[in-house]
Design a protein around this motif. Structure first.
Motif, PDB file in Angstrom:
ATOM      1  N   ALA A  24      35.588  51.702  50.735  1.00  0.00           N
ATOM      2  CA  ALA A  24      35.062  50.202  50.858  1.00  0.00           C
ATOM      3  C   ALA A  24      33.393  49.704  50.272  1.00  0.00           C
ATOM      4  CB  ALA A  24      35.200  49.227  52.201  1.00  0.00           C
ATOM      5  N   ILE A  28      32.931  47.479  47.081  1.00  0.00           N
ATOM      6  CA  ILE A  28      31.294  46.389  46.971  1.00  0.00           C
ATOM      7  C   ILE A  28      29.312  46.575  46.701  1.00  0.00           C
ATOM      8  CG2 ILE A  28      29.113  45.837  48.763  1.00  0.00           C
ATOM      9  CD1 ILE A  28      31.564  44.288  49.617  1.00  0.00           C
ATOM     10  N   GLN A  50      42.080  40.053  42.798  1.00  0.00           N
ATOM     11  CA  GLN A  50      41.306  41.446  42.746  1.00  0.00           C
ATOM     12  C   GLN A  50      41.653  42.820  43.352  1.00  0.00           C
ATOM     13  OE1 GLN A  50      39.131  42.006  46.496  1.00  0.00           O
ATOM     14  NE2 GLN A  50      39.027  39.937  47.390  1.00  0.00           N
ATOM     15  N   LYS A  52      43.017  46.649  43.492  1.00  0.00           N
ATOM     16  CA  LYS A  52      41.923  47.702  43.398  1.00  0.00           C
ATOM     17  C   LYS A  52      42.926  48.963  43.047  1.00  0.00           C
ATOM     18  CE  LYS A  52      38.912  45.706  46.590  1.00  0.00           C
ATOM     19  NZ  LYS A  52      39.946  43.881  46.829  1.00  0.00           N
TER      20      LYS A  52
ATOM     21  N   GLN B   4      29.797  44.813  58.961  1.00  0.00           N
ATOM     22  CA  GLN B   4      31.306  44.455  58.878  1.00  0.00           C
ATOM     23  C   GLN B   4      32.106  45.192  59.586  1.00  0.00           C
ATOM     24  OE1 GLN B   4      32.767  44.476  54.921  1.00  0.00           O
ATOM     25  NE2 GLN B   4      32.460  42.612  54.963  1.00  0.00           N
ATOM     26  N   VAL B  23      41.580  48.007  52.807  1.00  0.00           N
ATOM     27  CA  VAL B  23      40.119  48.137  53.644  1.00  0.00           C
ATOM     28  C   VAL B  23      39.086  47.300  52.805  1.00  0.00           C
ATOM     29  CG1 VAL B  23      37.927  48.692  54.900  1.00  0.00           C
ATOM     30  CG2 VAL B  23      40.782  49.413  55.220  1.00  0.00           C
ATOM     31  N   ALA B  24      39.192  48.310  51.485  1.00  0.00           N
ATOM     32  CA  ALA B  24      38.588  47.209  49.978  1.00  0.00           C
ATOM     33  C   ALA B  24      38.480  45.909  49.955  1.00  0.00           C
ATOM     34  CB  ALA B  24      37.976  47.867  49.183  1.00  0.00           C
ATOM     35  N   HIS B  25      40.144  45.152  50.093  1.00  0.00           N
ATOM     36  CA  HIS B  25      40.001  44.125  50.035  1.00  0.00           C
ATOM     37  C   HIS B  25      39.151  43.140  51.018  1.00  0.00           C
ATOM     38  CE1 HIS B  25      42.798  41.566  47.507  1.00  0.00           C
ATOM     39  NE2 HIS B  25      43.383  40.848  48.734  1.00  0.00           N
ATOM     40  N   SER B  27      37.224  44.244  52.930  1.00  0.00           N
ATOM     41  CA  SER B  27      35.427  44.437  53.159  1.00  0.00           C
ATOM     42  C   SER B  27      35.131  43.202  51.752  1.00  0.00           C
ATOM     43  CB  SER B  27      35.202  45.976  53.051  1.00  0.00           C
ATOM     44  OG  SER B  27      33.993  45.387  52.675  1.00  0.00           O
ATOM     45  N   ILE B  28      35.647  43.262  50.911  1.00  0.00           N
ATOM     46  CA  ILE B  28      35.032  41.873  49.396  1.00  0.00           C
ATOM     47  C   ILE B  28      35.524  40.561  49.987  1.00  0.00           C
ATOM     48  CG2 ILE B  28      35.338  41.239  47.481  1.00  0.00           C
ATOM     49  CD1 ILE B  28      34.432  43.640  46.513  1.00  0.00           C
ATOM     50  N   SER B  29      36.257  40.301  50.354  1.00  0.00           N
ATOM     51  CA  SER B  29      37.347  38.662  50.959  1.00  0.00           C
ATOM     52  C   SER B  29      36.611  38.132  52.075  1.00  0.00           C
ATOM     53  CB  SER B  29      39.128  38.932  51.763  1.00  0.00           C
ATOM     54  OG  SER B  29      39.391  39.618  50.674  1.00  0.00           O
ATOM     55  N   TYR B  31      33.508  39.238  53.105  1.00  0.00           N
ATOM     56  CA  TYR B  31      32.162  39.567  52.221  1.00  0.00           C
ATOM     57  C   TYR B  31      31.484  38.485  51.540  1.00  0.00           C
ATOM     58  CZ  TYR B  31      28.304  40.284  48.784  1.00  0.00           C
ATOM     59  OH  TYR B  31      26.755  40.415  47.913  1.00  0.00           O
ATOM     60  N   LEU B  32      32.687  37.850  51.060  1.00  0.00           N
ATOM     61  CA  LEU B  32      32.450  36.499  49.753  1.00  0.00           C
ATOM     62  C   LEU B  32      32.487  35.328  50.958  1.00  0.00           C
ATOM     63  CD1 LEU B  32      34.813  37.549  46.934  1.00  0.00           C
ATOM     64  CD2 LEU B  32      32.392  37.591  46.918  1.00  0.00           C
ATOM     65  N   GLU B  35      29.037  35.149  52.316  1.00  0.00           N
ATOM     66  CA  GLU B  35      27.706  35.083  51.929  1.00  0.00           C
ATOM     67  C   GLU B  35      27.903  33.292  51.178  1.00  0.00           C
ATOM     68  OE1 GLU B  35      28.749  35.927  48.080  1.00  0.00           O
ATOM     69  OE2 GLU B  35      26.838  36.902  47.243  1.00  0.00           O
TER      70      GLU B  35
END
Lengths: 115, 115
Positions: A24, A28, A50, A52, B4, B23-25, B27-29, B31-32, B35
């Motif tokens: 993660a 980012i 997205q 990945k 996070q 988990v990366a998905h 994290s990015i979602s 985050y956005l 933001e």
């Protein structure tokens, strides 16, 4: 079609939760770098869902060689863990790449297997 | 201090690479979304080194209950996998939360263990 690739070292003794957090982090970090250099890649990638891909690589040396090969032409982020939890000393754990058009990255990464 | 949190279901039969991608998905979602709602949280979190904690939860029902409890007061993103690879049908895999001040989230998540 755009994708983000994260390549993780196989030779680290860390839990799957720690791996997920490192991935993660790479995701980012590579996203933020790409957003500055190629905002059009980021927009297309987000619209496409997205995508990945998480791959594995045998050793730190191999990961560093890949990084040296691509770093001047492809937006990527090398991740170093500070060793506050599982690692005994700070070490490189993974490499986040893109998002990037598949045609630009596959030649460098197609030999690596899924984690 | 900002962090996070990503909470992953334990009751899914998926590889550690697939878990990492989910988990990366998340994290990015998350985050956005954060933001847009709380850009000041995101800035502080990035300056602090983007701390991420990956936790586990027993079942989908428990994850959905947590989501219902926090969704109107805390910025979070529930992730559903489309089942193009390992899952047999589309299913919820994890929940990404924040970045958010630790004091606002710990009361909801401190009972969950690290993945």
């Amino acid at each position: 079609m755009y994708k983000q690739i994260i390549i993780v070292r196989k030779d680290l003794d860390i839990t799957k939760g720690k791996i997920a957090a490192q991935v993660a982090h790479a995701s980012i970090s590579a996203y933020l770098k790409t957003e500055k250099k190629h905002p059009e890649y980021v927009s297309s990638w987000l619209e496409d869902g997205q995508k990945k891909i998480v791959l594995k690589i045998d050793t730190k040396q191999e990961l560093l060689e890949l990084f040296e090969t691509i770093k001047n032409r492809i937006t990527c982020a090398l991740i170093k863990d500070a060793a506050h939890t599982q690692l005994k000393k700070p070490d490189i754990t993974c490499l986040g790449i893109g998002p990037i058009p598949e045609t630009e990255i596959d030649k460098f990464t197609s030999k690596y297997k899924l984690l």
